[in-house]
Design an enzyme around this catalytic site. Structure first.
Site, mmCIF file in Angstrom:
data_model
loop_
_atom_site.group_PDB
_atom_site.id
_atom_site.type_symbol
_atom_site.label_atom_id
_atom_site.label_comp_id
_atom_site.label_asym_id
_atom_site.label_seq_id
_atom_site.Cartn_x
_atom_site.Cartn_y
_atom_site.Cartn_z
ATOM 1 N N SER A 14 3.940 -5.839 -22.499
ATOM 2 C CA SER A 14 4.008 -7.002 -22.970
ATOM 3 C C SER A 14 5.353 -7.416 -23.537
ATOM 4 C CB SER A 14 2.984 -7.278 -24.200
ATOM 5 O OG SER A 14 2.710 -8.600 -24.715
ATOM 6 N N VAL B 133 -16.162 -5.593 -11.217
ATOM 7 C CA VAL B 133 -14.786 -5.769 -11.375
ATOM 8 C C VAL B 133 -14.143 -6.643 -10.336
ATOM 9 C CG1 VAL B 133 -12.435 -4.529 -11.360
ATOM 10 C CG2 VAL B 133 -14.671 -3.536 -12.569
ATOM 11 N N ASP C 265 -5.253 -10.613 -16.753
ATOM 12 C CA ASP C 265 -4.234 -10.678 -17.957
ATOM 13 C C ASP C 265 -4.702 -12.162 -18.428
ATOM 14 O OD1 ASP C 265 -2.181 -11.250 -19.920
ATOM 15 O OD2 ASP C 265 -1.456 -9.267 -19.097
ATOM 16 N N HIS D 55 -5.011 -8.069 -20.858
ATOM 17 C CA HIS D 55 -3.586 -7.902 -21.321
ATOM 18 C C HIS D 55 -3.377 -6.547 -21.919
ATOM 19 C CE1 HIS D 55 0.318 -8.947 -22.479
ATOM 20 N NE2 HIS D 55 0.017 -9.138 -23.784
#
Length: 572
Positions: A203, A279, A444, A490
């Protein structure tokens, strides 16, 4: 003088040690550390010997998604330094030292997240786990727990430029220079022996890593940069896009309705990679195949939830997904466009949580209302309106899509050289032999996955302008590889896609690449996700979902390619 002091400290330690090899307790003393201080490492700074503090820590257990759970002993060394000529300037740095018998000539800097320049004791253990010295900085903001946003303004209307430059890139450059030198001094590594230097962060920490690669190409041999917060001008302001869409459509959905849309999106797009495993690995194909007819009108129901840390109490929610909610989500996924229809920025991938669309419950009116994103609001309040200590803007009155664009353009012009961190020519880093592994979760919800793909593509286009797309990608593989982690959020896994895995040993992977020449074609997964493909290759399961292949798909490349035609200047 420093070498004389160090020799005396080593002699004293050896005199009391049980063998010629120093122990962790031998090096973990204030006396030894003071003798090893890198007092001449950087011109223009003064290291304060009186600030030195050492502490021996035993049986410390570290657990994180970024490294395997480990128990170890280490020495915690902290000291402070100041920049000459700046009144009141104090920067604190902390280094974790492994036992001399475990040290393998490695140094690792670690970064922060959000508005923090470090991640405290949650990130730095990764260095000890790979038998190196770990470092982190407080940036000069006051303490290791003080965030940049608290130091960004000196007063209303007055930017603290020293703190801003420290946040942008200077603090991490100094941390690494001091860290590598004190590592050499502590372990008495001869000048003709290499200390390998690494960086790991996600990040904001990912952006911090790139800030060093782009500006100081010889600083690190290997970098792990996860979900970097590139383009602060666009990235932070973009958090308000969803709020403006909500206000424009006059629709503020209950969280349960959005959760239903997300879950049905996951179910619909899950099989697009050839395997149904919960997924979404091919979010790039999702919108082209999503059947909205099964989403609109679908029933949703969520139980009431009590208030908890960071969230308010919410009532029970039930209903059917409305056409208005679908209109909102479609506009949100389409990304920010100005009033002329030109694209300003991109949004998140289908299957991600709708964090920027969260709403607030008003118990008085029994309605859901606008909840302005603090991530976007704090940027506008402090860095555009210059309101000291503001944590958000008061309202979005008068704010439209063009306003968001104007804020982005203004921010890029004012802070671009410090915070954008998208310089695309990495020729010097490549020449220095550096390697980068760049990871981004495909779902994300805070930093769009397309942000990382765009930067990778900017580097490819700038460095290899005469090669084809695939030719440039192959050339880039020599030192820079991007991996999109299917189903991950994230900087981590995703509760709504529990089979997704974040690659936990990426630092070890880049070490293998740097020190042993083993470049990773994939990153190690686990369970159903056997491996994570490097961009531009995408996962495809064949043989009825039994065999994973990483394949090139032009449709995927096209889906992640955006023309930001709302700008006159390039946005890398």
């Amino acid at each position: 003088m420093r070498s004389t002091l160090l020799a005396s400290a080593v002699a004293l330690a050896c005199a009391t040690a049980s063998s010629a090899t120093l122990s962790l307790s031998d090096i973990c003393t204030d006396t030894y550390a003071k003798a090893a201080l890198p007092i001449d490492a950087i011109d223009g700074i003064t290291v304060d010997p009186s600030s030195v503090s050492t502490s021996l820590v035993t049986n410390f257990t570290a657990s994180s998604i970024f490294y395997p759970t480990s128990t170890f002993d280490y020495c915690n060394l902290t000291f402070a330094y100041s920049h000459n000529g700046i009144d009141g300037d104090v920067v604190n740095v902390e280094y974790w030292l492994p036992a001399p018998g475990k040290f393998k000539n490695r140094y690792v800097s670690t970064g922060g997240g959000g508005w923090a320049i470090n991640s405290g004791s949650s990130s730095i253990p990764t260095a000890i786990i790979v038998d190196g010295v770990g470092g982190m900085t407080d940036g000069g903001f006051g303490s290791f727990s003080t965030q940049f946003s608290s130091a960004a303004l000196l007063a209303n209307g007055t930017i603290n430029w020293q703190a801003t430059y420290m946040w942008g890139y200077q603090a991490h450059n100094e941390l690494a220079i001091l860290g590598k030198q004190i590592t050499r001094n502590i372990y008495d590594v001869p000048s003709n022996k290499k200390i390998y230097s690494y960086y790991q962060g996600c990040s904001e920490g990912g952006r911090e890593g790139w800030s060093q690669v782009q500006r100081f190409p010889e600083q690190f041999d290997g970098v792990v940069a996860g979900a970097p917060a590139f383009r602060w001008a666009q990235q932070q302001t973009n958090h308000l896009t969803g709020n403006v869409i909500q206000r424009d459509l006059e629709y503020y959905p209950p969280p349960c309705e959005l959760e239903k849309i997300m879950n049905l999106t996951i179910a619909s797009c899950d099989p697009l990679d050839g395997k149904t495993d919960g997924v979404v690995s091919r979010s790039d194909l999702c919108l082209a195949h999503l059947d909205w007819s099964i989403i609109e009108g679908a029933s949703y129901s969520c139980a009431a939830a009590a208030a908890s840390y960071g969230s308010s109490a919410t009532p029970a929610q039930s209903g059917k997904v409305s056409a208005k909610a679908i209109e909102l989500v479609k506009a949100y996924w389409n990304g920010l466009h100005d009033s002329s229809g030109d694209r300003v920025y991109f949004s998140y991938q289908p299957g991600s949580t709708f964090t920027d669309l969260q709403t607030a419950y008003n118990s008085t009116t029994d309605t859901w209302e606008l909840d302005i994103s603090g991530l976007g609001g704090i940027w506008i309040a402090q860095f555009i309106d210059y309101i000291k200590d503001a944590q958000n803007i008061d309202s979005l009155e008068g704010v439209d899509y063009d306003t968001l664009k104007e804020w982005m353009i203004f921010s890029q012009a004012k802070y671009g050289d410090i915070l954008q961190t998208t310089y695309p020519d990495l020729t010097e880093f490549r020449a220095a032999g550096g390697k980068v592994i760049h990871v981004h979760g495909e779902q994300d919800f805070s930093i769009p996955t397309a942000s990382s793909v765009r930067y990778w593509d900017s580097v490819r286009a700038i460095m290899y302008p005469n090669k084809s797309y695939r030719g440039g990608a192959a050339a880039l593989d020599d030192f820079y590889r991007l991996f999109l982690a299917p189903g991950c959020g994230h900087c981590g896994t995703n509760a709504y896609q529990p089979n997704a895995v974040w690659p936990q040993t990426t630092l070890q992977t880049v070490i293998e690449w740097v020190e042993n020449g083993k470049a990773p074609d994939t990153l190690t997964g686990s369970g159903d996700i056997e491996a994570i493909c490097r961009w531009p290759f995408r996962p495809l399961w064949t043989n009825s979902g039994k065999k994973l292949q990483c394949v090139y798909d032009q449709n995927s490349v096209n889906a992640f390619t955006y023309d930001l035609n709302a700008y006159k200047l390039p946005v890398y």
